[in-house]
Write an enzyme that holds these catalytic residues in place. Structure first.
Site, PDB file in Angstrom:
ATOM      1  N   ASP A 133       0.849  -1.213   0.000  1.00  0.00           N
ATOM      2  CA  ASP A 133       0.000   0.000   0.000  1.00  0.00           C
ATOM      3  C   ASP A 133       0.879   1.255   0.000  1.00  0.00           C
ATOM      4  O   ASP A 133       0.716   2.174  -0.814  1.00  0.00           O
ATOM      5  CB  ASP A 133      -0.885  -0.040   1.254  1.00  0.00           C
ATOM      6  CG  ASP A 133      -2.171   0.767   1.127  1.00  0.00           C
ATOM      7  OD1 ASP A 133      -2.964   0.719   2.072  1.00  0.00           O
ATOM      8  OD2 ASP A 133      -2.366   1.419   0.085  1.00  0.00           O
ATOM      9  N   SER A 169      -2.561 -10.160   1.858  1.00  0.00           N
ATOM     10  CA  SER A 169      -2.742 -10.586   3.251  1.00  0.00           C
ATOM     11  C   SER A 169      -1.574 -11.348   3.855  1.00  0.00           C
ATOM     12  O   SER A 169      -1.639 -11.716   5.046  1.00  0.00           O
ATOM     13  CB  SER A 169      -4.014 -11.456   3.430  1.00  0.00           C
ATOM     14  OG  SER A 169      -5.167 -10.641   3.419  1.00  0.00           O
TER      15      SER A 169
HETATM   16  N1  APR Z   1       5.916  -5.437  -4.347  1.00  0.00           N
HETATM   17  C1  APR Z   1       5.409  -6.697  -4.214  1.00  0.00           C
HETATM   18  N2  APR Z   1       5.144  -7.270  -3.027  1.00  0.00           N
HETATM   19  C2  APR Z   1       5.404  -6.538  -1.915  1.00  0.00           C
HETATM   20  C3  APR Z   1       5.924  -5.217  -1.961  1.00  0.00           C
HETATM   21  C4  APR Z   1       6.182  -4.678  -3.248  1.00  0.00           C
HETATM   22  N3  APR Z   1       6.666  -3.441  -3.410  1.00  0.00           N
HETATM   23  N4  APR Z   1       6.051  -4.761  -0.672  1.00  0.00           N
HETATM   24  C5  APR Z   1       5.649  -5.758   0.135  1.00  0.00           C
HETATM   25  N5  APR Z   1       5.267  -6.837  -0.600  1.00  0.00           N
HETATM   26  C6  APR Z   1       4.749  -8.123  -0.157  1.00  0.00           C
HETATM   27  C7  APR Z   1       4.980  -8.512   1.274  1.00  0.00           C
HETATM   28  O1  APR Z   1       6.249  -9.126   1.419  1.00  0.00           O
HETATM   29  C8  APR Z   1       3.841  -9.513   1.480  1.00  0.00           C
HETATM   30  O2  APR Z   1       4.236 -10.770   0.976  1.00  0.00           O
HETATM   31  O3  APR Z   1       3.321  -8.050  -0.290  1.00  0.00           O
HETATM   32  C9  APR Z   1       2.717  -8.989   0.595  1.00  0.00           C
HETATM   33  C10 APR Z   1       1.576  -8.296   1.320  1.00  0.00           C
HETATM   34  O4  APR Z   1       2.094  -7.582   2.413  1.00  0.00           O
HETATM   35  P1  APR Z   1       1.446  -6.206   2.951  1.00  0.00           P
HETATM   36  O5  APR Z   1       1.791  -5.113   2.055  1.00  0.00           O
HETATM   37  O6  APR Z   1       1.795  -6.112   4.403  1.00  0.00           O
HETATM   38  O7  APR Z   1      -0.145  -6.425   2.806  1.00  0.00           O
HETATM   39  P2  APR Z   1      -1.166  -7.235   3.703  1.00  0.00           P
HETATM   40  O8  APR Z   1      -0.529  -8.362   4.424  1.00  0.00           O
HETATM   41  O9  APR Z   1      -2.323  -7.512   2.773  1.00  0.00           O
HETATM   42  O10 APR Z   1      -1.608  -6.178   4.818  1.00  0.00           O
HETATM   43  C11 APR Z   1      -2.379  -5.073   4.415  1.00  0.00           C
HETATM   44  O11 APR Z   1      -0.863  -3.527   5.405  1.00  0.00           O
HETATM   45  O12 APR Z   1       0.230  -1.811   4.363  1.00  0.00           O
HETATM   46  C12 APR Z   1      -0.868  -2.116   5.121  1.00  0.00           C
HETATM   47  O13 APR Z   1      -2.508  -0.503   4.453  1.00  0.00           O
HETATM   48  C13 APR Z   1      -2.156  -1.875   4.381  1.00  0.00           C
HETATM   49  O14 APR Z   1      -3.490  -2.155   6.332  1.00  0.00           O
HETATM   50  C14 APR Z   1      -3.082  -2.784   5.137  1.00  0.00           C
HETATM   51  C15 APR Z   1      -2.213  -3.993   5.445  1.00  0.00           C
END
Ligand code: APR
Length: 185
Positions: A40, A123
Protein backbone atom coordinates in the site's frame (compact mmCIF):
# COMPACT_ATOMS: atom_id res chain seq x y z
CA UNK A 1 7.04 -20.01 -13.75
CA UNK A 2 4.09 -19.75 -16.17
CA UNK A 3 0.98 -21.82 -16.93
CA UNK A 4 -1.92 -21.26 -19.30
CA UNK A 5 -5.66 -21.76 -19.03
CA UNK A 6 -7.02 -21.77 -22.58
CA UNK A 7 -5.53 -18.57 -24.09
CA UNK A 8 -4.80 -16.91 -20.73
CA UNK A 9 -1.57 -17.09 -18.72
CA UNK A 10 -0.79 -17.07 -15.02
CA UNK A 11 2.82 -16.20 -14.31
CA UNK A 12 4.91 -15.90 -11.15
CA UNK A 13 7.78 -13.44 -10.89
CA UNK A 14 9.94 -12.09 -8.07
CA UNK A 15 9.90 -8.30 -8.11
CA UNK A 16 8.24 -5.05 -7.12
CA UNK A 17 4.53 -4.60 -7.90
CA UNK A 18 5.03 -0.86 -8.49
CA UNK A 19 7.25 -1.55 -11.49
CA UNK A 20 4.80 -3.78 -13.36
CA UNK A 21 3.61 -2.71 -16.82
CA UNK A 22 0.32 -4.60 -16.76
CA UNK A 23 -2.79 -2.50 -17.39
CA UNK A 24 -3.68 -2.77 -13.70
CA UNK A 25 -1.82 -3.57 -10.50
CA UNK A 26 -3.62 -4.76 -7.39
CA UNK A 27 -2.97 -3.01 -4.08
CA UNK A 28 -3.06 -4.91 -0.77
CA UNK A 29 -5.13 -2.18 0.82
CA UNK A 30 -7.06 -1.69 4.04
CA UNK A 31 -10.73 -0.79 4.42
CA UNK A 32 -10.05 2.96 4.61
CA UNK A 33 -8.25 3.07 1.21
CA UNK A 34 -6.17 5.88 2.73
CA UNK A 35 -2.78 4.16 2.37
CA UNK A 36 -0.52 2.28 4.76
CA UNK A 37 2.77 0.40 4.74
CA UNK A 38 4.00 -2.54 2.66
CA UNK A 39 2.50 -2.76 -0.82
CA UNK A 40 0.00 0.00 0.00
CA UNK A 41 2.77 2.41 0.99
CA UNK A 42 4.92 1.50 -2.01
CA UNK A 43 2.07 1.99 -4.48
CA UNK A 44 1.03 5.35 -3.02
CA UNK A 45 4.67 6.53 -3.03
CA UNK A 46 5.15 5.48 -6.66
CA UNK A 47 1.79 6.76 -7.90
CA UNK A 48 2.11 10.14 -6.20
CA UNK A 49 -0.32 12.22 -4.14
CA UNK A 50 -3.13 12.24 -6.68
CA UNK A 51 -3.76 8.57 -5.87
CA UNK A 52 -4.69 9.35 -2.27
CA UNK A 53 -6.73 12.32 -3.44
CA UNK A 54 -8.81 9.88 -5.54
CA UNK A 55 -8.98 6.97 -3.07
CA UNK A 56 -10.16 9.29 -0.33
CA UNK A 57 -13.30 9.88 -2.42
CA UNK A 58 -14.12 6.17 -2.82
CA UNK A 59 -15.84 5.71 0.55
CA UNK A 60 -13.61 2.89 1.77
CA UNK A 61 -13.79 -0.78 0.79
CA UNK A 62 -15.11 -3.83 2.64
CA UNK A 63 -12.84 -6.76 3.39
CA UNK A 64 -13.09 -9.19 0.47
CA UNK A 65 -14.05 -6.43 -1.94
CA UNK A 66 -12.05 -4.30 -4.41
CA UNK A 67 -12.31 -0.81 -5.94
CA UNK A 68 -10.49 0.74 -8.90
CA UNK A 69 -8.63 4.03 -9.27
CA UNK A 70 -6.23 5.65 -11.73
CA UNK A 71 -2.53 4.73 -11.74
CA UNK A 72 -1.13 8.28 -12.04
CA UNK A 73 2.70 8.12 -12.06
CA UNK A 74 2.72 4.30 -12.16
CA UNK A 75 3.30 2.42 -15.44
CA UNK A 76 -0.07 0.72 -14.85
CA UNK A 77 -3.14 2.67 -15.98
CA UNK A 78 -5.17 1.50 -12.99
CA UNK A 79 -4.77 0.42 -9.38
CA UNK A 80 -7.31 -2.09 -8.10
CA UNK A 81 -7.45 -1.70 -4.31
CA UNK A 82 -8.30 -5.09 -2.78
CA UNK A 83 -8.83 -5.64 0.94
CA UNK A 84 -7.75 -9.05 2.17
CA UNK A 85 -8.62 -10.47 5.60
CA UNK A 86 -6.47 -10.28 8.69
CA UNK A 87 -5.48 -13.91 9.30
CA UNK A 88 -7.12 -15.66 12.27
CA UNK A 89 -6.00 -19.28 12.64
CA UNK A 90 -9.31 -21.03 13.33
CA UNK A 91 -11.59 -18.67 11.42
CA UNK A 92 -12.87 -20.43 8.26
CA UNK A 93 -14.11 -17.07 6.98
CA UNK A 94 -10.61 -15.83 6.19
CA UNK A 95 -10.17 -18.28 3.28
CA UNK A 96 -13.51 -17.18 1.81
CA UNK A 97 -12.59 -13.50 2.19
CA UNK A 98 -9.15 -13.97 0.64
CA UNK A 99 -10.69 -15.76 -2.35
CA UNK A 100 -13.28 -13.00 -2.61
CA UNK A 101 -10.61 -10.27 -2.66
CA UNK A 102 -9.00 -11.96 -5.69
CA UNK A 103 -12.30 -12.66 -7.47
CA UNK A 104 -13.62 -9.13 -6.94
CA UNK A 105 -10.33 -7.69 -8.21
CA UNK A 106 -10.69 -9.69 -11.44
CA UNK A 107 -14.39 -8.75 -11.75
CA UNK A 108 -13.50 -5.06 -11.38
CA UNK A 109 -10.75 -5.48 -13.98
CA UNK A 110 -13.27 -7.01 -16.38
CA UNK A 111 -15.81 -4.24 -15.74
CA UNK A 112 -13.16 -1.69 -16.78
CA UNK A 113 -11.88 -3.51 -19.88
CA UNK A 114 -8.58 -4.43 -18.22
CA UNK A 115 -7.08 -7.67 -19.58
CA UNK A 116 -3.66 -7.82 -17.85
CA UNK A 117 -3.37 -7.63 -14.06
CA UNK A 118 -0.53 -7.97 -11.52
CA UNK A 119 -1.23 -9.12 -7.95
CA UNK A 120 0.92 -9.03 -4.82
CA UNK A 121 0.55 -11.79 -2.24
CA UNK A 122 -2.48 -10.22 -0.56
CA UNK A 123 -2.74 -10.59 3.25
CA UNK A 124 0.60 -12.42 3.62
CA UNK A 125 2.43 -9.45 5.18
CA UNK A 126 1.02 -7.30 7.96
CA UNK A 127 -2.23 -9.30 7.84
CA UNK A 128 -0.34 -12.46 8.74
CA UNK A 129 -1.78 -14.97 6.27
CA UNK A 130 0.67 -17.90 5.99
CA UNK A 131 2.07 -18.05 2.46
CA UNK A 132 1.48 -21.80 2.09
CA UNK A 133 -2.22 -21.28 2.88
CA UNK A 134 -2.69 -18.07 0.86
CA UNK A 135 -0.98 -19.21 -2.36
CA UNK A 136 -3.39 -22.07 -3.23
CA UNK A 137 -6.38 -19.79 -2.55
CA UNK A 138 -4.99 -16.96 -4.70
CA UNK A 139 -4.03 -19.27 -7.58
CA UNK A 140 -7.09 -21.52 -7.46
CA UNK A 141 -9.47 -18.55 -7.43
CA UNK A 142 -7.59 -16.98 -10.34
CA UNK A 143 -7.53 -20.18 -12.42
CA UNK A 144 -11.29 -20.68 -11.92
CA UNK A 145 -11.97 -17.07 -12.95
CA UNK A 146 -9.76 -17.23 -16.07
CA UNK A 147 -11.45 -20.45 -17.19
CA UNK A 148 -14.80 -18.64 -17.27
CA UNK A 149 -13.59 -15.18 -18.41
CA UNK A 150 -11.22 -15.38 -21.42
CA UNK A 151 -11.20 -11.56 -21.67
CA UNK A 152 -8.49 -11.56 -18.97
CA UNK A 153 -5.34 -12.71 -20.81
CA UNK A 154 -2.61 -12.37 -18.14
CA UNK A 155 -2.50 -12.53 -14.35
CA UNK A 156 1.00 -12.02 -12.95
CA UNK A 157 1.76 -12.67 -9.27
CA UNK A 158 4.65 -10.44 -8.21
CA UNK A 159 6.34 -11.93 -5.14
CA UNK A 160 8.63 -9.70 -3.13
CA UNK A 161 11.07 -12.35 -1.92
CA UNK A 162 12.30 -15.85 -2.68
CA UNK A 163 10.27 -17.43 0.13
CA UNK A 164 7.02 -16.08 -1.28
CA UNK A 165 8.00 -17.07 -4.83
CA UNK A 166 8.79 -20.62 -3.70
CA UNK A 167 5.42 -20.91 -1.90
CA UNK A 168 3.55 -19.78 -5.02
CA UNK A 169 5.60 -22.04 -7.30
CA UNK A 170 4.78 -25.06 -5.14
CA UNK A 171 1.08 -24.15 -5.13
CA UNK A 172 1.02 -23.60 -8.91
CA UNK A 173 2.77 -26.92 -9.52
CA UNK A 174 0.11 -28.62 -7.36
CA UNK A 175 -2.65 -26.84 -9.28
CA UNK A 176 -1.17 -27.93 -12.64
CA UNK A 177 -1.32 -31.51 -11.43
CA UNK A 178 -4.86 -31.32 -10.03
CA UNK A 179 -6.68 -29.02 -12.49
CA UNK A 180 -6.79 -30.27 -16.12
CA UNK A 181 -7.52 -26.72 -17.30
CA UNK A 182 -4.14 -25.55 -15.98
CA UNK A 183 -1.42 -26.43 -18.48
CA UNK A 184 2.30 -25.83 -17.84
CA UNK A 185 3.88 -23.67 -20.52
N1 APR B 1 5.92 -5.44 -4.35
C1 APR B 1 5.41 -6.70 -4.21
N2 APR B 1 5.14 -7.27 -3.03
C2 APR B 1 5.40 -6.54 -1.92
C3 APR B 1 5.92 -5.22 -1.96
C4 APR B 1 6.18 -4.68 -3.25
N3 APR B 1 6.67 -3.44 -3.41
N4 APR B 1 6.05 -4.76 -0.67
C5 APR B 1 5.65 -5.76 0.13
N5 APR B 1 5.27 -6.84 -0.60
C6 APR B 1 4.75 -8.12 -0.16
C7 APR B 1 4.98 -8.51 1.27
O1 APR B 1 6.25 -9.13 1.42
C8 APR B 1 3.84 -9.51 1.48
O2 APR B 1 4.24 -10.77 0.98
O3 APR B 1 3.32 -8.05 -0.29
C9 APR B 1 2.72 -8.99 0.60
C10 APR B 1 1.58 -8.30 1.32
O4 APR B 1 2.09 -7.58 2.41
P1 APR B 1 1.45 -6.21 2.95
O5 APR B 1 1.79 -5.11 2.06
O6 APR B 1 1.80 -6.11 4.40
O7 APR B 1 -0.14 -6.43 2.81
P2 APR B 1 -1.17 -7.24 3.70
O8 APR B 1 -0.53 -8.36 4.42
O9 APR B 1 -2.32 -7.51 2.77
O10 APR B 1 -1.61 -6.18 4.82
C11 APR B 1 -2.38 -5.07 4.41
O11 APR B 1 -0.86 -3.53 5.40
O12 APR B 1 0.23 -1.81 4.36
C12 APR B 1 -0.87 -2.12 5.12
O13 APR B 1 -2.51 -0.50 4.45
C13 APR B 1 -2.16 -1.87 4.38
O14 APR B 1 -3.49 -2.16 6.33
C14 APR B 1 -3.08 -2.78 5.14
C15 APR B 1 -2.21 -3.99 5.45
Amino acid sequence: MRVHINQAAIELVQGDITEQDTQAIVNAANTTLLGGGGVDGAIHRAAGPRLLRETSTLGGCATGDAKISGGYRLKADHVIHAVGPVYRKDDPDVARLLASAHRRSLEVALEHGVSTVAFPAISTGVYGYPLHEAAPIALGTTADFLRDHPQITLVRFVLFDQRALAAFEAALADLSRSDPNVQPD
